[in-house]
Design a protein around this motif. Structure first.
Motif, PDB file in Angstrom:
ATOM      1  N   ARG A  27       1.135  -1.318   0.173  1.00  0.00           N
ATOM      2  CA  ARG A  27      -0.193   0.028   0.269  1.00  0.00           C
ATOM      3  C   ARG A  27       0.849   1.273  -0.165  1.00  0.00           C
ATOM      4  NH1 ARG A  27      -5.219  -0.645   0.730  1.00  0.00           N
ATOM      5  NH2 ARG A  27      -5.814  -2.890   1.176  1.00  0.00           N
ATOM      6  N   PRO A  31      -0.163   9.139  -3.129  1.00  0.00           N
ATOM      7  CA  PRO A  31      -0.148   8.571  -4.113  1.00  0.00           C
ATOM      8  C   PRO A  31       0.825   9.753  -5.698  1.00  0.00           C
ATOM      9  CG  PRO A  31      -1.567  10.597  -3.839  1.00  0.00           C
ATOM     10  CD  PRO A  31      -0.715   9.961  -2.676  1.00  0.00           C
ATOM     11  N   ARG A  44       1.027   5.537 -13.858  1.00  0.00           N
ATOM     12  CA  ARG A  44      -0.308   6.098 -13.616  1.00  0.00           C
ATOM     13  C   ARG A  44      -1.004   5.222 -12.413  1.00  0.00           C
ATOM     14  NH1 ARG A  44      -4.307   6.610 -18.626  1.00  0.00           N
ATOM     15  NH2 ARG A  44      -6.235   5.875 -17.176  1.00  0.00           N
ATOM     16  N   TRP A  45      -1.333   5.749 -11.691  1.00  0.00           N
ATOM     17  CA  TRP A  45      -3.077   4.561 -10.435  1.00  0.00           C
ATOM     18  C   TRP A  45      -4.267   4.536 -11.038  1.00  0.00           C
ATOM     19  CZ3 TRP A  45      -0.070   2.638  -6.924  1.00  0.00           C
ATOM     20  CH2 TRP A  45       0.911   3.499  -6.283  1.00  0.00           C
ATOM     21  N   PHE A  46      -4.812   3.440 -10.961  1.00  0.00           N
ATOM     22  CA  PHE A  46      -6.082   3.301 -11.441  1.00  0.00           C
ATOM     23  C   PHE A  46      -6.447   2.754 -10.613  1.00  0.00           C
ATOM     24  CE2 PHE A  46      -3.558   2.348 -15.126  1.00  0.00           C
ATOM     25  CZ  PHE A  46      -4.017   3.012 -16.217  1.00  0.00           C
ATOM     26  N   SER A  47      -8.186   3.421 -10.465  1.00  0.00           N
ATOM     27  CA  SER A  47      -8.977   2.774  -9.748  1.00  0.00           C
ATOM     28  C   SER A  47      -9.422   1.146 -10.702  1.00  0.00           C
ATOM     29  CB  SER A  47     -10.819   3.264  -9.209  1.00  0.00           C
ATOM     30  OG  SER A  47     -11.253   3.560 -10.468  1.00  0.00           O
ATOM     31  N   ARG A  48     -10.607   0.459  -9.936  1.00  0.00           N
ATOM     32  CA  ARG A  48     -11.032  -0.530 -10.301  1.00  0.00           C
ATOM     33  C   ARG A  48     -12.180  -0.013 -11.607  1.00  0.00           C
ATOM     34  NH1 ARG A  48     -10.019  -2.038  -5.854  1.00  0.00           N
ATOM     35  NH2 ARG A  48      -8.790  -3.938  -4.886  1.00  0.00           N
ATOM     36  N   ALA A  49     -12.628   0.693 -11.258  1.00  0.00           N
ATOM     37  CA  ALA A  49     -13.301   0.857 -12.018  1.00  0.00           C
ATOM     38  C   ALA A  49     -12.645   1.966 -14.445  1.00  0.00           C
ATOM     39  CB  ALA A  49     -14.743   1.963 -12.279  1.00  0.00           C
ATOM     40  N   ASP A  50     -11.710   2.514 -13.011  1.00  0.00           N
ATOM     41  CA  ASP A  50     -11.650   2.955 -14.330  1.00  0.00           C
ATOM     42  C   ASP A  50     -10.044   1.937 -14.530  1.00  0.00           C
ATOM     43  OD1 ASP A  50     -11.997   5.610 -13.585  1.00  0.00           O
ATOM     44  OD2 ASP A  50     -10.108   5.450 -12.813  1.00  0.00           O
ATOM     45  N   PHE A  51      -9.355   1.336 -14.354  1.00  0.00           N
ATOM     46  CA  PHE A  51      -8.562   0.281 -14.895  1.00  0.00           C
ATOM     47  C   PHE A  51      -9.466  -0.918 -15.844  1.00  0.00           C
ATOM     48  CE2 PHE A  51      -7.164  -4.384 -14.970  1.00  0.00           C
ATOM     49  CZ  PHE A  51      -6.682  -3.796 -15.407  1.00  0.00           C
ATOM     50  N   TRP A  76      -5.488  -7.627  -7.395  1.00  0.00           N
ATOM     51  CA  TRP A  76      -6.284  -6.215  -7.024  1.00  0.00           C
ATOM     52  C   TRP A  76      -7.341  -6.879  -7.724  1.00  0.00           C
ATOM     53  CZ3 TRP A  76      -6.856  -3.231 -11.154  1.00  0.00           C
ATOM     54  CH2 TRP A  76      -6.736  -1.541 -10.470  1.00  0.00           C
ATOM     55  N   PHE A  77      -7.550  -6.903  -8.748  1.00  0.00           N
ATOM     56  CA  PHE A  77      -8.757  -6.690  -9.804  1.00  0.00           C
ATOM     57  C   PHE A  77      -9.647  -6.523  -9.236  1.00  0.00           C
ATOM     58  CE2 PHE A  77     -11.628  -6.469 -13.066  1.00  0.00           C
ATOM     59  CZ  PHE A  77     -11.743  -5.234 -13.172  1.00  0.00           C
TER      60      PHE A  77
END
Length: 86
Positions: A27, A31, A44-51, A76-77
């Motif tokens: 973790r 960020p 870059r970072w992704f949220s699950r929805a963005d991914f 992670w997903f």
């Protein structure tokens, strides 16, 4: 970047003689991403929805199903990633 809750996940052979790739999950406390341009060109970072949206739109392709990278991503997903692969 500082990280916490580091845990070993898996490993796989690396295509250099006598080398091994180790996979860890952690973790991030901050960020912000600071890249070494000699090592990494983009991150870059992704949220699950963005991914999921990036996969669906073809913006991203998932690593091969036998790779430790795919294993980390799917852990992670929260399940299989359906997409084209590298």
């Amino acid at each position: 970047m500082r990280v916490r809750d580091v845990r070993y996940v898996a490993n796989q052979p690396w295509p250099f003689p006598a080398s091994l790739m180790l996979a860890f999950a952690a973790r991030a406390d901050d960020p912000r991403l600071v890249l070494d341009p000699g090592e990494i060109a983009e991150a870059r970072w992704f949220s699950r929805a963005d991914f999921a949206a990036a996969i669906d739109q073809g913006e991203l392709a998932a690593p091969s199903g036998v790779s430790v990278a795919r294993h980390l991503i799917e852990g992670w997903f929260g399940g299989p990633v359906e997409s084209r692969t590298w």
